[in-house]
Design a protein around this motif. Sequence first.
Motif, PDB file in Angstrom:
ATOM      1  N   GLN A 127       0.826  -1.203   0.000  1.00 42.11           N
ATOM      2  CA  GLN A 127       0.000   0.000   0.000  1.00 42.11           C
ATOM      3  C   GLN A 127       0.865   1.259   0.000  1.00 42.11           C
ATOM      4  O   GLN A 127       0.544   2.245  -0.672  1.00 42.11           O
ATOM      5  CB  GLN A 127      -0.925  -0.007   1.216  1.00 42.11           C
ATOM      6  N   TYR A 155      -4.588  -2.382  -6.785  1.00 46.09           N
ATOM      7  CA  TYR A 155      -5.545  -2.123  -5.711  1.00 46.09           C
ATOM      8  C   TYR A 155      -5.966  -3.425  -5.034  1.00 46.09           C
ATOM      9  O   TYR A 155      -5.918  -3.551  -3.802  1.00 46.09           O
ATOM     10  CB  TYR A 155      -6.764  -1.399  -6.283  1.00 46.09           C
ATOM     11  N   VAL A 173      -5.898  -5.239  -1.147  1.00 48.79           N
ATOM     12  CA  VAL A 173      -7.124  -5.710  -0.498  1.00 48.79           C
ATOM     13  C   VAL A 173      -7.000  -7.173  -0.098  1.00 48.79           C
ATOM     14  O   VAL A 173      -7.389  -7.573   1.005  1.00 48.79           O
ATOM     15  CB  VAL A 173      -8.342  -5.522  -1.425  1.00 48.79           C
ATOM     16  N   GLN A 213     -13.868  -4.360   2.227  1.00 45.46           N
ATOM     17  CA  GLN A 213     -12.921  -3.298   1.920  1.00 45.46           C
ATOM     18  C   GLN A 213     -13.452  -2.322   0.877  1.00 45.46           C
ATOM     19  O   GLN A 213     -13.248  -1.113   0.989  1.00 45.46           O
ATOM     20  CB  GLN A 213     -11.584  -3.877   1.444  1.00 45.46           C
ATOM     21  N   ASP A 223     -13.926   1.637   1.403  1.00 43.09           N
ATOM     22  CA  ASP A 223     -13.308   2.625   0.523  1.00 43.09           C
ATOM     23  C   ASP A 223     -14.343   3.569  -0.069  1.00 43.09           C
ATOM     24  O   ASP A 223     -14.065   4.753  -0.276  1.00 43.09           O
ATOM     25  CB  ASP A 223     -12.530   1.920  -0.598  1.00 43.09           C
ATOM     26  N   ASP A 225     -15.158   6.829   1.784  1.00 43.33           N
ATOM     27  CA  ASP A 225     -14.263   7.975   1.645  1.00 43.33           C
ATOM     28  C   ASP A 225     -14.847   9.050   0.738  1.00 43.33           C
ATOM     29  O   ASP A 225     -14.404  10.196   0.767  1.00 43.33           O
ATOM     30  CB  ASP A 225     -12.909   7.512   1.083  1.00 43.33           C
ATOM     31  N   ASP A 280      -8.577   8.820   2.760  1.00 47.36           N
ATOM     32  CA  ASP A 280      -7.662   7.942   2.031  1.00 47.36           C
ATOM     33  C   ASP A 280      -6.765   8.743   1.097  1.00 47.36           C
ATOM     34  O   ASP A 280      -5.558   8.478   0.985  1.00 47.36           O
ATOM     35  CB  ASP A 280      -8.436   6.894   1.236  1.00 47.36           C
ATOM     36  N   LYS A 294      -3.766   7.291  -0.897  1.00 48.01           N
ATOM     37  CA  LYS A 294      -4.376   6.028  -1.315  1.00 48.01           C
ATOM     38  C   LYS A 294      -5.432   6.288  -2.390  1.00 48.01           C
ATOM     39  O   LYS A 294      -6.437   6.955  -2.129  1.00 48.01           O
ATOM     40  CB  LYS A 294      -5.038   5.332  -0.117  1.00 48.01           C
ATOM     41  N   THR A 326      -8.244   4.673  -4.368  1.00 45.78           N
ATOM     42  CA  THR A 326      -9.068   3.475  -4.228  1.00 45.78           C
ATOM     43  C   THR A 326      -9.985   3.300  -5.445  1.00 45.78           C
ATOM     44  O   THR A 326      -9.956   4.082  -6.389  1.00 45.78           O
ATOM     45  CB  THR A 326      -9.873   3.533  -2.920  1.00 45.78           C
TER      46      THR A 326
END
Length: 324
Positions: free
Chosen positions: A150, A164, A168, A209, A213, A216, A230, A235, A237
């Motif tokens: 990550q 991605y 996960v 997950q 996500d 967010d 994130d 990050k 996503t």
Amino acid sequence: MTDRIQIERPVSEAFESFHAKFARALQSEIETIRSAVETVRRSNGKHIRPLLLLLTAKACGEVHPASVHAAVLLELLHTASLIHDDVVDETKQRRGMSTLNAIHDNRIAVLVGDFILSDSLLRAVQLGDLRIVGIMAQLCLEMAEGEIKQLENADRVVLTEGDYFAVVEKKTAALLASCTEIGAITAGASAELRETSRTFGKLFGYCFQIRDDIFDYFEDGQTGKPSGNDLREGKVTLPLLHALETASPAEKAPYMDMLLAKDFTPDHIAALLRFAREKGGIEYAEARMNDYREQAAAVIRTLPASEARNSLLMLADYLVERTR
């Protein structure tokens, strides 16, 4: 919204026993550890993972004391991983409460995380089943790899869906797959049932997950998680990934500039979130999540018919319907 009480009913007594044992865990004579553990307990979530383990054990045979013991040790491992993740990501709040590293400092947080992880591994050894010890050791390895992957992704910014989902799988799917496999082991299930359980646990992890996500991209205060959090951590996503992959070069150019420059001002984060929403990123992520839910449900239906199997199906719905 799926009713949690109805989901928990087949294992209600075992789940109550888990809560009691978890509350009594992590005893220490060191004042700082005691204080830190109390902070961690106050911020505990919904205990989805122990519930999943117990329901799997019940669906595969019966819940035994070892099942409850395993539920405690896996929740402890998960707790330790969250503490370490908060340090790595410099997170200061979780579920609207200050994190351990915000209250104390990184030194205390890392060491308390190590203390909780060690307690979890000790409990695994006490079960006396090398299969469970092996699963736990492999899980720790994969979760560490996932966190490092990550960080690599955050540095690179320009990602694929494969990048991605690699994170996960190691960070979330591996944990839920371990919960279901260990649940099956403690029920005395066959090797075939163990594999079936691991498969639907992994699919649950993908659902969990992706839903997390998606949160967010909601407005602040709706989900217990700051909007754009994130992105502040670098990050990218699934919703934003989809938007970037489907937009024309001209459309995505200004957003790629923001990402490559790591220029995450409040205005830029708001623009990136808006871009993801307008390009159908939320709908795409929800479709992928629902596909994984259907795959999980299909696997669960191969288990013997029971109230616990029905609860696992309802839990799959709960994971994708939850609002925080």
